[in-house]
Write an enzyme that holds these catalytic residues in place. Sequence first.
Site, PDB file in Angstrom:
ATOM      1  N   ASP A  43       4.487 -10.497  -7.155  1.00  0.00           N
ATOM      2  CA  ASP A  43       3.288 -10.478  -6.332  1.00  0.00           C
ATOM      3  C   ASP A  43       2.209 -11.308  -7.020  1.00  0.00           C
ATOM      4  O   ASP A  43       1.832 -11.027  -8.153  1.00  0.00           O
ATOM      5  CB  ASP A  43       2.823  -9.030  -6.175  1.00  0.00           C
ATOM      6  CG  ASP A  43       1.645  -8.927  -5.235  1.00  0.00           C
ATOM      7  OD1 ASP A  43       1.041  -9.974  -4.931  1.00  0.00           O
ATOM      8  OD2 ASP A  43       1.328  -7.806  -4.824  1.00  0.00           O
ATOM      9  N   GLY A  78       2.797   2.198  -2.416  1.00  0.00           N
ATOM     10  CA  GLY A  78       2.983   2.682  -3.776  1.00  0.00           C
ATOM     11  C   GLY A  78       4.247   2.165  -4.440  1.00  0.00           C
ATOM     12  O   GLY A  78       4.762   2.751  -5.391  1.00  0.00           O
ATOM     13  N   LYS A  79       4.701   1.031  -3.936  1.00  0.00           N
ATOM     14  CA  LYS A  79       5.913   0.395  -4.443  1.00  0.00           C
ATOM     15  C   LYS A  79       5.820   0.116  -5.943  1.00  0.00           C
ATOM     16  O   LYS A  79       6.728   0.432  -6.707  1.00  0.00           O
ATOM     17  CB  LYS A  79       6.042  -0.926  -3.684  1.00  0.00           C
ATOM     18  CG  LYS A  79       7.359  -1.520  -3.607  1.00  0.00           C
ATOM     19  CD  LYS A  79       7.319  -2.657  -2.584  1.00  0.00           C
ATOM     20  CE  LYS A  79       6.085  -3.538  -2.709  1.00  0.00           C
ATOM     21  NZ  LYS A  79       6.026  -4.578  -1.693  1.00  0.00           N
ATOM     22  N   THR A  80       4.713  -0.495  -6.359  1.00  0.00           N
ATOM     23  CA  THR A  80       4.561  -0.876  -7.767  1.00  0.00           C
ATOM     24  C   THR A  80       4.516   0.348  -8.665  1.00  0.00           C
ATOM     25  O   THR A  80       5.149   0.375  -9.726  1.00  0.00           O
ATOM     26  CB  THR A  80       3.308  -1.748  -7.943  1.00  0.00           C
ATOM     27  OG1 THR A  80       3.459  -2.918  -7.139  1.00  0.00           O
ATOM     28  CG2 THR A  80       3.134  -2.166  -9.390  1.00  0.00           C
ATOM     29  N   SER A  81       3.804   1.380  -8.235  1.00  0.00           N
ATOM     30  CA  SER A  81       3.744   2.605  -9.049  1.00  0.00           C
ATOM     31  C   SER A  81       5.120   3.228  -9.188  1.00  0.00           C
ATOM     32  O   SER A  81       5.504   3.673 -10.280  1.00  0.00           O
ATOM     33  CB  SER A  81       2.786   3.617  -8.403  1.00  0.00           C
ATOM     34  OG  SER A  81       1.481   3.113  -8.376  1.00  0.00           O
ATOM     35  N   THR A  89      -3.937  -2.586  -2.292  1.00  0.00           N
ATOM     36  CA  THR A  89      -3.057  -3.602  -1.713  1.00  0.00           C
ATOM     37  C   THR A  89      -3.461  -3.995  -0.296  1.00  0.00           C
ATOM     38  O   THR A  89      -3.517  -5.191   0.017  1.00  0.00           O
ATOM     39  CB  THR A  89      -1.588  -3.135  -1.780  1.00  0.00           C
ATOM     40  OG1 THR A  89      -1.286  -2.806  -3.132  1.00  0.00           O
ATOM     41  CG2 THR A  89      -0.660  -4.215  -1.295  1.00  0.00           C
ATOM     42  N   GLY A 117       0.780  -1.220   0.000  1.00  0.00           N
ATOM     43  CA  GLY A 117       0.000   0.000   0.000  1.00  0.00           C
ATOM     44  C   GLY A 117       0.820   1.282   0.000  1.00  0.00           C
ATOM     45  O   GLY A 117       0.250   2.367   0.002  1.00  0.00           O
TER      46      GLY A 117
END
Lengths: 128, 628
Positions: free
Chosen positions: B62, B37-40, B535, B35
């Site tokens: 993931d 914002g790692k993926t962004s 997430t 949550g």
Amino acid sequence: MVTVEVFDPAMCCTTGVCGTDVDPVLARFAADLDWLAAQGVAIERATLAQEPGKFVANELVRAALDAVGTAALPAVVVDGALKSTGAYPARDQLSAWAGVAPVTTLAGLPAAMSALPMAGGCCGGGSC
Amino acid sequence: MTSAPESTGTVARPEILTAVLANPTRYLFFTGKGGVGKTSCAAATAIALADAGRRVLIVSTDPASNLAEVFAMGDVTGSAPVAVPGVVSLAVVNIDPAAAAAHYRERVVGPYRGVLPADAVASIEEELSGSCTVEVAAFNEFVTLLTDPAVAATYDHVVFDTAPTGHTLRLLALPAAWTGFLATNTAGVTCVGPVSALGQAQESYAGALATLRDPAVTTMILVTRPEASALAEAARAAHELRTLAMTQQRLIVNGVLAAGTSADVVALARAGREADALAALAPELAHVLSVDTVPLLARAPLGVAGLRAALAPAPPDAPLGAPLAAVTGAPGAATTAPATTGRDVPGVALRDVVDAVAAAGPGLVLTMGKGGVGKTTVAAAIALALADRGLPVSLTTTDPAAHVDDVLPDPPANLTITRIDPVAETARHTAHVLATAGSHLDAAARDLLAEDLRSPCTEEVAVFHAFARTIADAAGRYVVIDTAPTGHTLLLLQSSAAFARQGQSGADAPAATLFGSLSDPEHTRILLVALAEATPVHEAQALQADLARAGLAPFTWVVDSSLAATATTHPVLRARADQESRWLAEIAASSPRPPAVIGWLPEVPTGAAGLRQLTAPPTAAPATTARG
């Protein structure tokens, strides 16, 4: 040479590290096998989750599994003869089956106390 | 590939993530709690690098990856990299470690279906279903990517939107794992089994570890939010990676609110909270090479165009209104906004949960959730509300002492706070195991056993025991606990030899009693705490599924820090609030009862007065700001 084969349940650790407490029976049994090996007995140990093939290959173990399921484990086979199921035997039992002179320091320990039933592995319901 | 279509959208000079993008290493690992914002951040970095002419591969491990959604692509599962449309020289590969673990499990178990009895097959499957198997499966995929010469020849940069855990790294770094100990050991270990069975060569692991530790080729990028709990988590991760000799670290603080000239009370309070958190940066974060600050956007950037826009935001005067207008109406039209806020959020109040708990009589309340979702605060608020009704209450927490004192320094007389130190409990358990089971092992095997004891299960088991003792001492009271065992831990305990013998051994009596209580829904209520974001919701659903494996279900969900339950009119916060509706609906569908929704609070709720805001009756003036 005498061969002792141990067929463990599908546990992730034979020490009981993952259980509610370290199972003294497991630690004691591991030490007993070390001692037997030092007496010249060949030890083979297989865990269901890692070597299921050995459980199928041994007809006696497989028959015990078919009869009562995993309650048959752990199973101990000595020179091809099924000696115990569902419990870890005490050291004096092991030494008798293997034809090794029992160690005197354990004389006071009743077999019934140390041969406790195992319902499953220490992590049998879920590995860590 | 053609370069024609994307030229107009290419980022010439990114204005965010500038430190991360300045001199990037070949391998970039993004790590952080769900949550943040790692993926962004990983996706934006990958696009910026590709737009700068580099050949880039972005990797997700993931199982519920939203990488496909972030790139607005269809299905990206499968082992082969897929080109990202609209970006020259960017490919994405989505590795599912759960699927890899399942594949391995089936390879082991498959031949014995119908051959061994069903319970034997089931016990093998459960044994191979633990988190270690999945973790090692994920690391196996990393190893392939880090050591494959073809990957190195094809890509200038490999961006991972996740990183291996410290536990996995330490385990694999131990030479004892590779000395043949596995084949012959009588001590047994939990996590090394999957390591050997999943089968990478020792040299591959050693090479991968060396690569991870080489500051010339690998950077660990810690992603966090401007909140005290998230920053504390980042500090912990930074410290752990440093102890593993991964010293090349950078920090991204994602989602910093620019309150600007807004008069919105919620926005001003939030900016104040963020500034306080960032001012108190932990010393562990002083070692990072750089800190990038990323502003909070009205919505999570989706699609290549959205990510490019996020990388080069337009000046703050013009832009915010435009995308928001469609969602919330013109920012100026504040009069209509309150009508759709606060009380319209579907769900119940936390005090309704307290009512149900109080009416049921003494029993257990467990709050469960991933780190940072507010489960300690929720537990403390419930305990206090019960105590305020004159009931005898025990609040038991695993949080650090300082945090408990912060949250509730002034408990009433009928509220007892007990603190369990997971580190101390785990250390006690570990010492006991090493003194007994470890006593006959050689040094290498003891190291392996010691590392094994650092697996997450060990801590859960140790804490479970401590809880059991505490609860046994609190008979007849309302006991509120700020954590709950996972289904995995319960299954593990359920099947343990010690429990099977509980009638013969007094040592585990409290644990056995607690075990019985947990499965009694009249006595135990598990509250699943989450945030209304993608997430955290997915993670909470995973926790619920895990509980279900052990035959348990939560009483209800608790949604913490909901912006939708405030009356903010700040354009960015309002847009975020509106996006919560999708997740609130998903939560409502997952929760056995209408979820309790707690509004975002302008101040960190500390002390009795602060906590009472969470369970206050709905008498506060409507539609002004958040309660308080």
